[in-house]
Design a protein around this motif. Sequence first.
Motif, PDB file in Angstrom:
ATOM      1  N   ALA A   1     -64.139 -37.758  32.769  1.00 26.68           N
ATOM      2  CA  ALA A   1     -64.253 -36.337  32.654  1.00 26.68           C
ATOM      3  C   ALA A   1     -65.669 -35.828  32.963  1.00 26.68           C
ATOM      4  CB  ALA A   1     -64.053 -35.735  31.459  1.00 26.68           C
ATOM      5  N   ALA A   2     -66.894 -36.823  32.558  1.00 31.09           N
ATOM      6  CA  ALA A   2     -68.189 -36.294  32.843  1.00 31.09           C
ATOM      7  C   ALA A   2     -68.549 -36.061  34.227  1.00 31.09           C
ATOM      8  CB  ALA A   2     -69.276 -37.153  32.081  1.00 31.09           C
ATOM      9  N   PRO A   3     -68.298 -37.194  35.220  1.00 28.72           N
ATOM     10  CA  PRO A   3     -68.299 -36.929  36.462  1.00 28.72           C
ATOM     11  C   PRO A   3     -67.923 -35.756  37.366  1.00 28.72           C
ATOM     12  CG  PRO A   3     -67.984 -39.425  35.893  1.00 28.72           C
ATOM     13  CD  PRO A   3     -67.749 -38.317  34.883  1.00 28.72           C
ATOM     14  N   LEU A   4     -66.614 -35.509  36.823  1.00 23.74           N
ATOM     15  CA  LEU A   4     -65.696 -34.320  37.133  1.00 23.74           C
ATOM     16  C   LEU A   4     -66.470 -32.963  36.973  1.00 23.74           C
ATOM     17  CD1 LEU A   4     -62.162 -34.946  36.383  1.00 23.74           C
ATOM     18  CD2 LEU A   4     -62.977 -34.635  38.800  1.00 23.74           C
ATOM     19  N   LEU A   5     -67.100 -32.726  35.647  1.00 23.03           N
ATOM     20  CA  LEU A   5     -67.823 -31.875  35.388  1.00 23.03           C
ATOM     21  C   LEU A   5     -69.104 -31.579  36.195  1.00 23.03           C
ATOM     22  CD1 LEU A   5     -67.817 -31.642  31.474  1.00 23.03           C
ATOM     23  CD2 LEU A   5     -66.433 -30.106  33.066  1.00 23.03           C
ATOM     24  N   LEU A   6     -69.804 -32.981  36.443  1.00 23.32           N
ATOM     25  CA  LEU A   6     -70.930 -32.846  37.375  1.00 23.32           C
ATOM     26  C   LEU A   6     -70.506 -32.192  38.637  1.00 23.32           C
ATOM     27  CD1 LEU A   6     -73.553 -34.209  36.571  1.00 23.32           C
ATOM     28  CD2 LEU A   6     -72.888 -36.350  37.989  1.00 23.32           C
ATOM     29  N   LEU A   7     -69.599 -32.503  39.145  1.00 23.29           N
ATOM     30  CA  LEU A   7     -69.219 -32.158  40.570  1.00 23.29           C
ATOM     31  C   LEU A   7     -68.864 -30.758  40.628  1.00 23.29           C
ATOM     32  CD1 LEU A   7     -69.044 -33.933  43.394  1.00 23.29           C
ATOM     33  CD2 LEU A   7     -69.216 -35.199  41.157  1.00 23.29           C
ATOM     34  N   LEU A   8     -68.466 -30.109  39.483  1.00 25.22           N
ATOM     35  CA  LEU A   8     -68.290 -28.896  39.348  1.00 25.22           C
ATOM     36  C   LEU A   8     -69.568 -27.781  39.139  1.00 25.22           C
ATOM     37  CD1 LEU A   8     -65.061 -28.740  37.098  1.00 25.22           C
ATOM     38  CD2 LEU A   8     -65.242 -27.768  39.619  1.00 25.22           C
ATOM     39  N   GLY A   9     -70.785 -28.592  38.813  1.00 19.58           N
ATOM     40  CA  GLY A   9     -72.035 -28.012  38.749  1.00 19.58           C
ATOM     41  C   GLY A   9     -72.646 -27.950  37.352  1.00 19.58           C
ATOM     42  N   VAL A  10     -71.926 -28.643  36.274  1.00 23.30           N
ATOM     43  CA  VAL A  10     -72.378 -28.759  35.101  1.00 23.30           C
ATOM     44  C   VAL A  10     -73.577 -29.613  34.998  1.00 23.30           C
ATOM     45  CG1 VAL A  10     -71.927 -29.251  32.600  1.00 23.30           C
ATOM     46  CG2 VAL A  10     -70.066 -28.295  34.014  1.00 23.30           C
ATOM     47  N   PRO A  11     -74.821 -29.427  34.343  1.00 23.44           N
ATOM     48  CA  PRO A  11     -75.817 -30.420  34.282  1.00 23.44           C
ATOM     49  C   PRO A  11     -75.523 -31.695  33.656  1.00 23.44           C
ATOM     50  CG  PRO A  11     -76.619 -28.169  33.535  1.00 23.44           C
ATOM     51  CD  PRO A  11     -75.082 -28.338  33.611  1.00 23.44           C
ATOM     52  N   PRO A  12     -76.114 -32.747  34.237  1.00 26.59           N
ATOM     53  CA  PRO A  12     -75.509 -34.176  33.581  1.00 26.59           C
ATOM     54  C   PRO A  12     -75.484 -34.436  32.352  1.00 26.59           C
ATOM     55  CG  PRO A  12     -77.204 -34.152  35.736  1.00 26.59           C
ATOM     56  CD  PRO A  12     -77.308 -32.918  35.218  1.00 26.59           C
ATOM     57  N   ILE A  13     -76.537 -34.051  31.536  1.00 25.54           N
ATOM     58  CA  ILE A  13     -76.777 -34.416  29.995  1.00 25.54           C
ATOM     59  C   ILE A  13     -75.549 -33.511  29.334  1.00 25.54           C
ATOM     60  CG2 ILE A  13     -78.033 -33.666  27.911  1.00 25.54           C
ATOM     61  CD1 ILE A  13     -78.988 -36.347  29.339  1.00 25.54           C
ATOM     62  N   ALA A  14     -75.450 -32.090  29.708  1.00 27.86           N
ATOM     63  CA  ALA A  14     -74.396 -31.323  29.288  1.00 27.86           C
ATOM     64  C   ALA A  14     -72.978 -32.064  29.672  1.00 27.86           C
ATOM     65  CB  ALA A  14     -74.533 -29.911  29.732  1.00 27.86           C
ATOM     66  N   ALA A  15     -72.756 -32.403  30.716  1.00 31.05           N
ATOM     67  CA  ALA A  15     -71.395 -33.148  31.140  1.00 31.05           C
ATOM     68  C   ALA A  15     -71.168 -34.311  30.136  1.00 31.05           C
ATOM     69  CB  ALA A  15     -71.494 -33.705  32.512  1.00 31.05           C
ATOM     70  N   ALA A  16     -72.193 -35.151  29.859  1.00 28.00           N
ATOM     71  CA  ALA A  16     -72.096 -36.395  29.111  1.00 28.00           C
ATOM     72  C   ALA A  16     -71.813 -35.836  27.631  1.00 28.00           C
ATOM     73  CB  ALA A  16     -73.253 -37.118  29.036  1.00 28.00           C
ATOM     74  N   VAL A  17     -72.456 -34.885  27.042  1.00 26.39           N
ATOM     75  CA  VAL A  17     -72.336 -34.525  25.782  1.00 26.39           C
ATOM     76  C   VAL A  17     -71.026 -33.824  25.417  1.00 26.39           C
ATOM     77  CG1 VAL A  17     -73.128 -32.833  24.062  1.00 26.39           C
ATOM     78  CG2 VAL A  17     -74.937 -34.121  25.313  1.00 26.39           C
TER      79      VAL A  17
END
Length: 555
Positions: free
Chosen positions: A131-147
Amino acid sequence: MSITIAQLIASLTPVLGVLVLLVWLRLPASRAMPISLLFTIAAAAFVWKVPADIVSASVLEGLFAALTPLFIIFGALFLLNTMKNSGAMDTIRAGFINISPDKRVQVIIICWLFGAFIEGSAGFGTPAAIAAPLLLLLGVPPIAAAVVALIADSTPVSFGAIGLPVLFGVDQGLKAGGESVAAQYLAEQGLTTPDFLQAIATHAITIDLVTGSLVPLVMVTVLTGFFGRNRSFKEGLSLWRYAIFAGLAFTVPAWLINFFAGPEFPAVIGSLVGLAIVVPATKRRFLLPRETWDDFDRGDDDGDRDAADPAQVVAGAPMSPLAAWMPYLLLAGLLVASRVVPPLKAWLTSYVISTGDILGTGLVSKMTPLYLPGSFFILVCVIALVMHRMQLKAFGHAFGASCRSIVPTIISMGASVPMVRLFLNSNTNGAGLLSMPEELANLMASTLGAVWTWVAPIVGSFGAFISGSATFSNMMFSNLQFTAAEQVGLKPELGLGLQVIGANAGNMMCVMNVVAAATVVGMAGRESEIIRKTLPIALAYCLLAGTLALVWSRI
């Protein structure tokens, strides 16, 4: 016997190491975990008086056991980079934007609902790795995606890997000398073991009709409050009707599936039902506010470009949404089939790699590589190479980027897993004590029995925090939770349900999951920032569950 102050401090060494080095001093996990391991070795050897051969064997056992999460993390990285380099991620990103351009909505659909399906299928911390990498590719910042991915991977964990935390973790945790400590209670109540386990899961998911249903709202509030340009919690809370709707779209079907069919499939079926309800409703803007939200404070939150930057696409061509999603659909299908098709499961688990008896101590570590999600990740990568007609150069770039990204994680896992194994194996000692976690839990039970509904989930969370597994937390502490519940006059099913809920909460802050999530978004070395965000939420989750249980027990 009671433990001394020195023994208490020694038993807290792994926890203090993580809190002081990672959270307070903000060292990267690749530095903090080796230091914590050294302190734990000293505490075990000199205070707990664990024999040298057990200390050495525990470290070796942990090094071997670390291969399992590393294999899964590498597979997740490899699939992410393969999908980026094939161009599939561009199509997937466009598809989510077509559902809603609102990042709060995308976070809920991807992490909460799709993540719950992956958790129910595979477990092993796989949801955040996807899920975190999918968010990343949608433009969510890395730390936010992980959290937010870690926060989401909580409630569904009760039924992760086809019910493993309850059906195996609690069941095995209740056994002592081959017999369940609950045997007399079951006989008095006229219950079978499957009935008892289902009742425990029912108590957990009933409480989660409140606590779990609030998770999507917490996710979006954290997203806007900590990572938005305006640092506004109000921007997340404004989505409260939709977020609670999405929460209930999973928890209510999960409750029904558990009640009528047992703990195997609530996460899998509940998430699919939730997706079937929420996605069409989202397209019709049901319960959504007029304004969309995509206002992040980027700051220096760049991540590792090889692992995380969506611009790093080497080759790719426009493709249909079905073709782009097919690798993930195949992955989900393979994971489910490997868990529910007996002949396939038997074949996959028949190939076992084992350490054998380590240093003559009786400690053994085993791995079934074909059964691990990492194998399915890699298989799907090869399928994507052919299906998406990738150039070998692009595929090689994906492989190389994945190898480079995982190096700090190898160091972190190579220290944290041996530390956990030593912590758990400390029951063999010259001080006449139980293992470190058991002594800590017993101390809590003897001194805090009057507020046990609050303590019980914290014990479960503590177990997941140190072991990296909700299943292992349930194995460690179910015996204690059953005994403590009887002593304080709490219904055992409710006490064990709180253990399950606490183990779920611990899942969002345990070192191994945090390291994995940080790695797949290219933020290895910044694990402390993630834990500082997830730890208070995990504790709040436990306290709310304990409060609801207290009210329930007095009705």
